[in-house]
Write a protein that holds these residues in place. Structure first.
Motif, PDB file in Angstrom:
ATOM      1  N   ASN A 189     -58.854  -1.351  17.871  1.00  0.00           N
ATOM      2  CA  ASN A 189     -58.492  -2.326  16.844  1.00  0.00           C
ATOM      3  C   ASN A 189     -59.492  -2.215  15.703  1.00  0.00           C
ATOM      4  O   ASN A 189     -60.410  -1.378  15.745  1.00  0.00           O
ATOM      5  CB  ASN A 189     -58.438  -3.749  17.424  1.00  0.00           C
ATOM      6  CG  ASN A 189     -59.740  -4.149  18.102  1.00  0.00           C
ATOM      7  OD1 ASN A 189     -60.819  -4.027  17.526  1.00  0.00           O
ATOM      8  ND2 ASN A 189     -59.639  -4.615  19.350  1.00  0.00           N
ATOM      9  N   ALA A 190     -59.330  -3.057  14.706  1.00  0.00           N
ATOM     10  CA  ALA A 190     -60.155  -2.939  13.501  1.00  0.00           C
ATOM     11  C   ALA A 190     -61.626  -3.199  13.768  1.00  0.00           C
ATOM     12  O   ALA A 190     -62.487  -2.781  12.983  1.00  0.00           O
ATOM     13  CB  ALA A 190     -59.643  -3.898  12.425  1.00  0.00           C
ATOM     14  N   SER A 191     -61.944  -3.855  14.881  1.00  0.00           N
ATOM     15  CA  SER A 191     -63.345  -4.181  15.146  1.00  0.00           C
ATOM     16  C   SER A 191     -64.021  -3.215  16.107  1.00  0.00           C
ATOM     17  O   SER A 191     -65.244  -3.259  16.258  1.00  0.00           O
ATOM     18  CB  SER A 191     -63.453  -5.609  15.701  1.00  0.00           C
ATOM     19  OG  SER A 191     -62.781  -5.708  16.937  1.00  0.00           O
ATOM     20  N   ASN A 192     -63.243  -2.337  16.761  1.00  0.00           N
ATOM     21  CA  ASN A 192     -63.889  -1.452  17.734  1.00  0.00           C
ATOM     22  C   ASN A 192     -63.581   0.025  17.516  1.00  0.00           C
ATOM     23  O   ASN A 192     -64.033   0.872  18.297  1.00  0.00           O
ATOM     24  CB  ASN A 192     -63.518  -1.851  19.162  1.00  0.00           C
ATOM     25  CG  ASN A 192     -62.073  -1.544  19.526  1.00  0.00           C
ATOM     26  OD1 ASN A 192     -61.332  -0.906  18.775  1.00  0.00           O
ATOM     27  ND2 ASN A 192     -61.654  -1.996  20.702  1.00  0.00           N
ATOM     28  N   TYR A 193     -62.803   0.360  16.484  1.00  0.00           N
ATOM     29  CA  TYR A 193     -62.373   1.758  16.325  1.00  0.00           C
ATOM     30  C   TYR A 193     -63.543   2.710  16.134  1.00  0.00           C
ATOM     31  O   TYR A 193     -63.448   3.901  16.435  1.00  0.00           O
ATOM     32  CB  TYR A 193     -61.388   1.887  15.164  1.00  0.00           C
ATOM     33  CG  TYR A 193     -62.021   1.766  13.797  1.00  0.00           C
ATOM     34  CD1 TYR A 193     -62.478   2.889  13.117  1.00  0.00           C
ATOM     35  CD2 TYR A 193     -62.164   0.525  13.184  1.00  0.00           C
ATOM     36  CE1 TYR A 193     -63.070   2.784  11.867  1.00  0.00           C
ATOM     37  CE2 TYR A 193     -62.744   0.409  11.936  1.00  0.00           C
ATOM     38  CZ  TYR A 193     -63.193   1.539  11.283  1.00  0.00           C
ATOM     39  OH  TYR A 193     -63.779   1.418  10.042  1.00  0.00           O
ATOM     40  N   ASP A 220     -55.404   4.303   9.918  1.00  0.00           N
ATOM     41  CA  ASP A 220     -56.468   4.040   8.968  1.00  0.00           C
ATOM     42  C   ASP A 220     -56.751   2.546   8.971  1.00  0.00           C
ATOM     43  O   ASP A 220     -56.016   1.770   9.612  1.00  0.00           O
ATOM     44  CB  ASP A 220     -56.077   4.521   7.566  1.00  0.00           C
ATOM     45  CG  ASP A 220     -57.289   5.010   6.769  1.00  0.00           C
ATOM     46  OD1 ASP A 220     -58.424   4.550   7.074  1.00  0.00           O
ATOM     47  OD2 ASP A 220     -57.107   5.837   5.873  1.00  0.00           O
ATOM     48  N   ILE A 221     -57.801   2.152   8.279  1.00  0.00           N
ATOM     49  CA  ILE A 221     -58.170   0.753   8.167  1.00  0.00           C
ATOM     50  C   ILE A 221     -58.095   0.346   6.695  1.00  0.00           C
ATOM     51  O   ILE A 221     -58.703   1.003   5.835  1.00  0.00           O
ATOM     52  CB  ILE A 221     -59.592   0.487   8.708  1.00  0.00           C
ATOM     53  CG1 ILE A 221     -59.716   0.966  10.155  1.00  0.00           C
ATOM     54  CG2 ILE A 221     -59.948  -0.998   8.588  1.00  0.00           C
ATOM     55  CD1 ILE A 221     -58.881   0.203  11.147  1.00  0.00           C
ATOM     56  N   THR A 222     -57.352  -0.703   6.394  1.00  0.00           N
ATOM     57  CA  THR A 222     -57.226  -1.167   5.013  1.00  0.00           C
ATOM     58  C   THR A 222     -58.501  -1.884   4.581  1.00  0.00           C
ATOM     59  O   THR A 222     -59.318  -2.285   5.420  1.00  0.00           O
ATOM     60  CB  THR A 222     -56.041  -2.128   4.861  1.00  0.00           C
ATOM     61  OG1 THR A 222     -56.352  -3.355   5.554  1.00  0.00           O
ATOM     62  CG2 THR A 222     -54.767  -1.518   5.438  1.00  0.00           C
ATOM     63  N   PRO A 223     -58.698  -2.074   3.269  1.00  0.00           N
ATOM     64  CA  PRO A 223     -59.854  -2.846   2.804  1.00  0.00           C
ATOM     65  C   PRO A 223     -59.905  -4.256   3.392  1.00  0.00           C
ATOM     66  O   PRO A 223     -60.986  -4.851   3.502  1.00  0.00           O
ATOM     67  CB  PRO A 223     -59.657  -2.886   1.281  1.00  0.00           C
ATOM     68  CG  PRO A 223     -58.870  -1.656   0.976  1.00  0.00           C
ATOM     69  CD  PRO A 223     -57.945  -1.486   2.144  1.00  0.00           C
ATOM     70  N   GLU A 224     -58.729  -4.772   3.771  1.00  0.00           N
ATOM     71  CA  GLU A 224     -58.683  -6.107   4.378  1.00  0.00           C
ATOM     72  C   GLU A 224     -58.978  -6.076   5.874  1.00  0.00           C
ATOM     73  O   GLU A 224     -59.009  -7.124   6.527  1.00  0.00           O
ATOM     74  CB  GLU A 224     -57.303  -6.740   4.158  1.00  0.00           C
ATOM     75  CG  GLU A 224     -56.919  -6.947   2.695  1.00  0.00           C
ATOM     76  CD  GLU A 224     -56.493  -5.661   2.008  1.00  0.00           C
ATOM     77  OE1 GLU A 224     -56.685  -5.553   0.782  1.00  0.00           O
ATOM     78  OE2 GLU A 224     -55.983  -4.745   2.707  1.00  0.00           O
ATOM     79  N   GLY A 225     -59.182  -4.874   6.407  1.00  0.00           N
ATOM     80  CA  GLY A 225     -59.534  -4.759   7.815  1.00  0.00           C
ATOM     81  C   GLY A 225     -58.363  -4.680   8.761  1.00  0.00           C
ATOM     82  O   GLY A 225     -58.496  -5.005   9.949  1.00  0.00           O
TER      83      GLY A 225
END
Length: 277
Positions: A189-193, A220-225
């Motif tokens: 996820n966005a916090s553990n990738y 990918d990860i957006t600027p908003e996370g």
């Protein structure tokens, strides 16, 4: 490694046309979700039969394509008991007829936590877990009767979303007819990738021997996370790392493109992954 695709990523159409499309891209197998992919059959509960399975399997075989797995993605913890029962019964029906479609596997995920909390906001994780375990136990017992495999895929926002939770489910429902669909991105996820090596390696260490199929997609990860789909090789998944682990633990595994891949992206994606396999 052998590469295939979620069949409906190439569009929902009749069986023969879909088989032609898959073959034209040089793919060797499909993950076939009957209701999502085919327009020429009613595949609702009670309608599957050997003749239908043979027709579909033969149509793909004539194009040199195998049906690697039937996708029957249900919500095994649906908060509505009647709908939950219908979905479990649908999965079991797919298991009964899997061999007629030319496969020995039927796959699903593990149930939307949000959908359950919307109805039962005070429910505990153990409540949801017990519902899932009961459903998986029932599905695995059906798989054992027919000599096929119930295949479970972890996914974020669902009951099984980490390597450790998958291991717990495997321990609580022990059976050689319970297999795992390995999708490395679904463990992230966005916090553990940024710890993907650690997390993916942990999954292989815990249940690499239970993997019967793999998915591959990039992100990918957006600027908003937020995690979003990215064309293969352009995102943050360490594709060589994942494929090397897969080759070590399960050589010749079937790997299916999925996620948001578009038909026109398939040739480049296939060329990219074959560099490492």
């Amino acid at each position: 490694m052998r590469y295939g695709i979620l069949a409906h990523n190439l569009g929902k159409t009749d069986c023969k046309e879909l088989a032609r499309r898959v073959s034209a891209y040089g793919l060797e197998f499909v993950q076939l979700a009957l209701a999502k992919a085919l327009t020429d059959f009613d595949t609702s509960l009670g309608k599957l039969n050997p003749g239908m399975g043979h027709y579909v399997a033969d149509s793909f075989a004539r194009e040199g394509v195998r049906i690697g797995v039937l996708g029957c993605y249900i919500n095994p913890i649906d908060p509505n008991p009647e709908l939950r029962r219908q979905q479990i019964d649908r999965f079991k029906e797919h298991l009964r007829y899997a061999r007629d479609f030319g496969t020995t596997m039927v796959a699903t995920e593990t149930g939307s936590v949000k959908a359950f909390l919307d109805v039962y906001p005070d429910s505990t994780e153990e409540t949801r877990w017990n519902l899932l375990r009961s459903a998986v136990q029932e599905m695995v017992e059906e798989a054992e009767r027919w000599g096929v495999r119930a295949v479970i895929e972890a996914s974020q926002n669902e009951v099984v979303r980490t390597p450790e939770l998958m291991q717990r489910l495997l321990e609580e429902v022990p059976s050689e007819h319970f297999g795992v669909l390995m999708d490395p991105v679904n463990l992230l996820n966005a916090s553990n990738y940024d710890r993907q090596h650690e997390i993916v390696q942990r999954a292989f260490d815990l249940w690499g021997d239970k993997i019967v199929l793999a998915h591959i997609k990039d992100f990918d990860i957006t600027p908003e996370g937020r995690m979003v789909y990215a064309p293969m090789g352009t995102g943050k998944l360490d594709v060589p790392f994942f494929l090397n682990l897969l080759k070590q633990y399960k050589p010749y595994t079937n790997i299916s493109f999925e996620g948001g891949i578009k038909p026109e992206e398939v040739p480049a994606a296939l060329e990219y992954v074959k560099r490492f396999s």
